[in-house]
Motif scaffolding. Structure first.
Motif, PDB file in Angstrom:
ATOM      1  N   THR A   8      36.407  57.005  27.268  1.00 42.24           N
ATOM      2  CA  THR A   8      35.940  57.086  29.125  1.00 42.24           C
ATOM      3  C   THR A   8      36.676  57.322  29.582  1.00 42.24           C
ATOM      4  OG1 THR A   8      35.703  54.630  28.452  1.00 42.24           O
ATOM      5  CG2 THR A   8      34.066  55.322  27.399  1.00 42.24           C
ATOM      6  N   SER A   9      36.294  56.876  31.309  1.00 42.55           N
ATOM      7  CA  SER A   9      36.977  57.039  32.250  1.00 42.55           C
ATOM      8  C   SER A   9      37.213  55.885  32.943  1.00 42.55           C
ATOM      9  CB  SER A   9      37.085  58.676  33.003  1.00 42.55           C
ATOM     10  OG  SER A   9      36.966  59.484  32.700  1.00 42.55           O
ATOM     11  N   SER A  10      36.805  54.949  32.147  1.00 45.38           N
ATOM     12  CA  SER A  10      35.626  53.759  33.033  1.00 45.38           C
ATOM     13  C   SER A  10      36.254  52.561  32.078  1.00 45.38           C
ATOM     14  CB  SER A  10      34.785  53.998  34.192  1.00 45.38           C
ATOM     15  OG  SER A  10      33.541  54.446  32.842  1.00 45.38           O
ATOM     16  N   ASP A  11      36.912  50.954  32.537  1.00 45.04           N
ATOM     17  CA  ASP A  11      35.966  50.082  31.971  1.00 45.04           C
ATOM     18  C   ASP A  11      34.683  49.613  32.475  1.00 45.04           C
ATOM     19  OD1 ASP A  11      36.025  47.278  31.314  1.00 45.04           O
ATOM     20  OD2 ASP A  11      37.824  46.727  32.319  1.00 45.04           O
ATOM     21  N   CYS A  12      33.402  49.515  31.773  1.00 46.88           N
ATOM     22  CA  CYS A  12      32.180  48.997  32.103  1.00 46.88           C
ATOM     23  C   CYS A  12      31.943  47.869  32.422  1.00 46.88           C
ATOM     24  CB  CYS A  12      31.387  49.659  31.241  1.00 46.88           C
ATOM     25  SG  CYS A  12      29.709  48.847  31.918  1.00 46.88           S
ATOM     26  N   GLU A  13      33.135  46.403  32.118  1.00 48.19           N
ATOM     27  CA  GLU A  13      33.425  45.479  31.954  1.00 48.19           C
ATOM     28  C   GLU A  13      34.045  44.902  32.895  1.00 48.19           C
ATOM     29  OE1 GLU A  13      30.869  43.831  30.859  1.00 48.19           O
ATOM     30  OE2 GLU A  13      29.864  44.923  29.407  1.00 48.19           O
ATOM     31  N   GLY A  14      34.842  45.412  33.434  1.00 50.01           N
ATOM     32  CA  GLY A  14      36.181  45.775  34.129  1.00 50.01           C
ATOM     33  C   GLY A  14      36.822  43.790  34.330  1.00 50.01           C
TER      34      GLY A  14
ATOM     35  N   THR B 220      32.632  46.245  47.427  1.00 55.33           N
ATOM     36  CA  THR B 220      33.077  44.571  47.593  1.00 55.33           C
ATOM     37  C   THR B 220      33.618  44.184  47.021  1.00 55.33           C
ATOM     38  OG1 THR B 220      30.828  44.484  48.337  1.00 55.33           O
ATOM     39  CG2 THR B 220      31.589  43.022  47.925  1.00 55.33           C
ATOM     40  N   PRO B 221      34.898  43.828  47.665  1.00 55.91           N
ATOM     41  CA  PRO B 221      35.947  42.476  46.904  1.00 55.91           C
ATOM     42  C   PRO B 221      35.254  41.353  45.558  1.00 55.91           C
ATOM     43  CG  PRO B 221      37.419  42.369  49.529  1.00 55.91           C
ATOM     44  CD  PRO B 221      35.472  42.947  49.222  1.00 55.91           C
ATOM     45  N   ASP B 222      34.219  40.788  46.439  1.00 53.38           N
ATOM     46  CA  ASP B 222      34.120  39.752  45.510  1.00 53.38           C
ATOM     47  C   ASP B 222      32.998  39.927  44.343  1.00 53.38           C
ATOM     48  OD1 ASP B 222      35.001  37.666  47.533  1.00 53.38           O
ATOM     49  OD2 ASP B 222      32.739  37.809  48.514  1.00 53.38           O
ATOM     50  N   SER B 223      32.848  41.165  44.127  1.00 52.73           N
ATOM     51  CA  SER B 223      32.004  41.740  42.927  1.00 52.73           C
ATOM     52  C   SER B 223      33.276  41.713  41.640  1.00 52.73           C
ATOM     53  CB  SER B 223      31.790  43.891  42.688  1.00 52.73           C
ATOM     54  OG  SER B 223      31.258  44.014  42.035  1.00 52.73           O
ATOM     55  N   GLU B 224      32.345  41.524  40.908  1.00 49.95           N
ATOM     56  CA  GLU B 224      33.769  41.254  38.925  1.00 49.95           C
ATOM     57  C   GLU B 224      34.298  43.157  38.890  1.00 49.95           C
ATOM     58  OE1 GLU B 224      34.993  39.053  36.139  1.00 49.95           O
ATOM     59  OE2 GLU B 224      33.992  38.534  37.568  1.00 49.95           O
ATOM     60  N   LEU B 225      34.127  43.563  39.766  1.00 44.11           N
ATOM     61  CA  LEU B 225      34.446  44.813  39.529  1.00 44.11           C
ATOM     62  C   LEU B 225      33.946  45.890  40.231  1.00 44.11           C
ATOM     63  CD1 LEU B 225      35.286  47.120  36.750  1.00 44.11           C
ATOM     64  CD2 LEU B 225      32.728  47.285  36.037  1.00 44.11           C
ATOM     65  N   THR B 226      35.041  46.216  40.751  1.00 44.10           N
ATOM     66  CA  THR B 226      35.287  46.922  41.979  1.00 44.10           C
ATOM     67  C   THR B 226      35.833  48.784  41.557  1.00 44.10           C
ATOM     68  OG1 THR B 226      37.753  46.616  42.180  1.00 44.10           O
ATOM     69  CG2 THR B 226      35.797  45.245  43.274  1.00 44.10           C
TER      70      THR B 226
ATOM     71  N   ASP C 159      19.942  34.957  35.412  1.00 51.51           N
ATOM     72  CA  ASP C 159      19.945  35.161  37.186  1.00 51.51           C
ATOM     73  C   ASP C 159      21.333  35.081  36.920  1.00 51.51           C
ATOM     74  OD1 ASP C 159      17.243  36.651  38.270  1.00 51.51           O
ATOM     75  OD2 ASP C 159      16.311  35.031  37.029  1.00 51.51           O
ATOM     76  N   TYR C 160      22.288  34.747  37.290  1.00 52.18           N
ATOM     77  CA  TYR C 160      23.447  34.542  36.728  1.00 52.18           C
ATOM     78  C   TYR C 160      24.014  34.288  38.616  1.00 52.18           C
ATOM     79  CZ  TYR C 160      24.243  33.194  32.521  1.00 52.18           C
ATOM     80  OH  TYR C 160      24.274  32.953  30.798  1.00 52.18           O
ATOM     81  N   PRO C 161      24.660  34.002  38.456  1.00 56.06           N
ATOM     82  CA  PRO C 161      25.830  34.084  40.033  1.00 56.06           C
ATOM     83  C   PRO C 161      25.951  36.283  39.658  1.00 56.06           C
ATOM     84  CG  PRO C 161      26.048  32.116  39.817  1.00 56.06           C
ATOM     85  CD  PRO C 161      25.541  32.719  38.141  1.00 56.06           C
ATOM     86  N   GLN C 162      26.012  36.666  41.443  1.00 51.99           N
ATOM     87  CA  GLN C 162      26.126  38.046  41.966  1.00 51.99           C
ATOM     88  C   GLN C 162      27.610  38.291  41.768  1.00 51.99           C
ATOM     89  OE1 GLN C 162      24.163  39.943  45.038  1.00 51.99           O
ATOM     90  NE2 GLN C 162      24.017  40.982  44.284  1.00 51.99           N
ATOM     91  N   THR C 163      28.697  36.767  42.064  1.00 52.29           N
ATOM     92  CA  THR C 163      29.889  36.988  41.739  1.00 52.29           C
ATOM     93  C   THR C 163      30.738  37.342  40.936  1.00 52.29           C
ATOM     94  OG1 THR C 163      29.962  34.555  42.610  1.00 52.29           O
ATOM     95  CG2 THR C 163      29.973  35.581  44.667  1.00 52.29           C
ATOM     96  N   ILE C 164      29.636  36.501  39.256  1.00 55.21           N
ATOM     97  CA  ILE C 164      30.790  36.564  38.523  1.00 55.21           C
ATOM     98  C   ILE C 164      30.089  37.733  37.730  1.00 55.21           C
ATOM     99  CG2 ILE C 164      30.838  34.192  38.589  1.00 55.21           C
ATOM    100  CD1 ILE C 164      28.603  33.874  36.268  1.00 55.21           C
ATOM    101  N   LYS C 165      29.042  39.298  37.693  1.00 55.40           N
ATOM    102  CA  LYS C 165      28.497  40.329  37.309  1.00 55.40           C
ATOM    103  C   LYS C 165      28.988  41.087  37.879  1.00 55.40           C
ATOM    104  CE  LYS C 165      26.525  37.401  34.400  1.00 55.40           C
ATOM    105  NZ  LYS C 165      26.599  37.666  32.591  1.00 55.40           N
ATOM    106  N   PRO C 166      28.978  42.230  37.375  1.00 60.05           N
ATOM    107  CA  PRO C 166      30.174  43.730  37.054  1.00 60.05           C
ATOM    108  C   PRO C 166      29.290  44.039  39.082  1.00 60.05           C
ATOM    109  CG  PRO C 166      29.470  43.386  34.982  1.00 60.05           C
ATOM    110  CD  PRO C 166      29.017  42.630  35.530  1.00 60.05           C
TER     111      PRO C 166
END
Length: 532
Positions: free
Chosen positions: A188-194, A454-460, A395-402
């Protein structure tokens, strides 16, 4: 050519280079499982059968020899009686073909019938002194170092059959419910989990001048860095756009340095993607899948064989660690019982904090909203909320999810500011904890592009391209990044959808009561080890 037709005499005896065809058409070839199931009627007591397998043990006496033969079709051995001449050259691990009379065993024997051997043919010899698999206690660590031979153990043979049957049951389950099985790529070209814990690909030889090695950090076959997949989710989303409901069962790879009983670097996942707007529906599909699998496995003798195989493996020094049939059966029953409980991440945090405040429990990591659940937290939730059943935590916090997860319709934060949550879930099993993770996906183009930057995203986006995990990308999303194809799925006719991934090997650990995933995976790869 089948051994039913071509026979070789004992190569240890002189003048044995010739071969012959079987002359009798009445000889019935059997595997060990089918032979042990034979119960000849009174007028068929002298029926002749033929079996093939490896010697698990042999006890030689002056006038006869007693042999135990296995072939992987069952954990049980077939008992055979040989004369001293027939026992010549036989030792633990030798592959043989036995032909003889299938007769009732004398009273007091563990098996109702035994084979009175008429002919013994050695198919493959072995050096018994150097053969690593011995009929004695051997540590799990040692057996992991010889996975190519460990596969011959009764427990590993049973696990191989459970895997085969599980794949069939899963395929039937999804087919009956209108899901299409697809084949996503491994490269693949990407890391799905980040998380940055990926294996990158490289060739074994350099091709001077073909690529800009300085720009790409070394020679690359695909012009840009590529990786072994950590999840097929993104590619399943592409399939889902056309087929509505898809699934895959494929290997995944994580370059984690965790040397725990729950982690390996190569494992198999069942992944599902479907059109839906309901997180509840996705959890229903995951729950139905596991329940259907357990119900299907009950139709085979795996449960009874499992206890026997573990005792064979762990004698004579680890008998106390063998779970009895009732303990394993209780696990299976709890999986099949009424609907599994579901709580939100916020409710889980409130429960954990309350138990700390009351002094009921102490945790190494204090449970605070916004942090991920630690293993000790997951175990407590599975024990107290599930009471032996699996538990969905949503419903986990968005900031710790991809970045690809859709925001929750209603933030589960009790009104606290800045506590936005994602429409996602983890399924926790007692002891093994997280075994399934899923979510609704962000299907809206503008929102997805914003989330990817978004810098706060777990995966950018830059994290997918090999940059810093939370570094804001310098180029626009549509500027040819490694995930531009993924954005195209939203740019050209996206639909609401979601899915999940099941860690199959962890589930197998739970179903079998085997505590270490390295003893369930047939070819365990983990930090510092990749034998064979």
């Amino acid at each position: 050519m089948s051994w039913r037709f071509l026979r070789h005499r004992n190569p240890l005896r002189p003048g044995s280079q010739c071969s012959r065809f079987l002359s009798s058409v009445n000889i019935q070839p059997h595997n060990i499982a089918s032979a042990l199931a034979l119960r000849p009627s009174n007028d068929q007591e002298d029926s002749t059968i033929e079996v093939f397998g490896a010697v698990r043990s042999i006890r030689k006496q002056k006038h006869c020899a007693f042999l135990e033969l296995g072939d992987g079709s069952t954990v049980h051995s077939l008992h055979a009686v040989l004369n001293p001449d027939q026992a010549q050259g036989l030792s633990h691990g030798v592959s043989v073909a036995l032909q003889g009379l299938w007769r009732p065993a004398p009273p007091g024997k563990t098996q109702s019938h035994e084979l009175q051997a008429r002919e013994v043919t050695i198919i493959g010899t072995t050096d018994s002194e150097r053969y690593p698999i011995q009929k004695k206690f051997q540590t799990a660590e040692f057996l992991r170092s010889i996975p190519h031979l460990r596969l011959r153990l009764p427990l590993q043979a049973l696990l191989a059959r459970m895997r085969s049957e599980s794949e069939f049951l899963l395929a039937r389950h999804f087919r009956d419910r209108g899901f299409l099985r697809v084949q996503p790529p491994i490269v693949t070209s990407s890391d799905c989990e980040g998380a940055g814990e990926v294996f990158s690909l490289a060739t074994t030889s350099r091709i001077p001048g073909q690529y800009d090695e300085k720009a790409h950090g070394g020679p690359t076959f695909f012009r840009k860095p590529k990786f072994l997949t950590v999840s097929s989710q993104l590619h399943l989303e592409a399939y889902m756009q056309e087929h509505s409901k898809v699934w895959a069962f494929s290997p995944t790879f994580r370059a984690e340095r965790s040397d725990t009983s729950r982690h390996v670097s190569e494992f198999w996942m069942v992944e599902v993607e479907m059109r839906t707007q309901s997180l509840e529906e996705i959890m229903d599909v995951a729950e139905d899948m596991i329940k259907s699998l357990v119900q299907g496995l009950r139709q085979s003798p795996f449960l009874d064989e499992l206890v026997v195989a573990k005792r064979l493996k762990e004698k004579p020094h680890a008998e106390e660690s063998v779970e009895d049939k009732e303990s394993i059966l209780s696990r299976w029953n709890m999986l099949e019982e009424k609907s599994w409980p579901r709580i939100t991440y916020t409710q889980a945090m409130q429960l954990l904090q309350a138990t700390v405040s009351s002094g009921e429990s102490k945790f190494v990591y204090y449970p605070s909203w916004g942090a991920g659940l630690q293993l000790e937290h997951e175990r407590y939730i599975a024990s107290k909320v599930g009471l032996g059943q699996p538990v969905f935590v949503t419903d986990y916090p968005q900031t710790i999810k991809p970045f690809y997860m859709l925001p929750s319709v209603t933030d589960h934060d009790d009104g606290a500011a800045g506590r936005r949550t994602a429409a996602c879930f983890d399924l926790l099993l007692p002891e093994v904890c997280e075994v399934v993770g899923g979510s609704l996906r962000e299907h809206r183009l503008e929102e997805l592009e914003l989330s990817m930057q978004t810098p706060d995203s777990e995966l950018t986006l830059s994290g997918l391209s090999g940059g810093a995990e939370n570094e804001k990308p310098a180029a626009p999303v549509n500027g040819g990044g490694d995930l531009d194809w993924y954005v195209d799925l939203r740019r050209f006719g996206s639909v609401p959808h979601g899915g999940f991934g099941l860690g199959f090997d962890r589930l197998l650990c739970y179903l079998t009561g085997i505590r270490n995933i390295k003893d369930v995976v047939p070819w365990p790869r983990f930090h510092g080890r990749c034998d064979c």
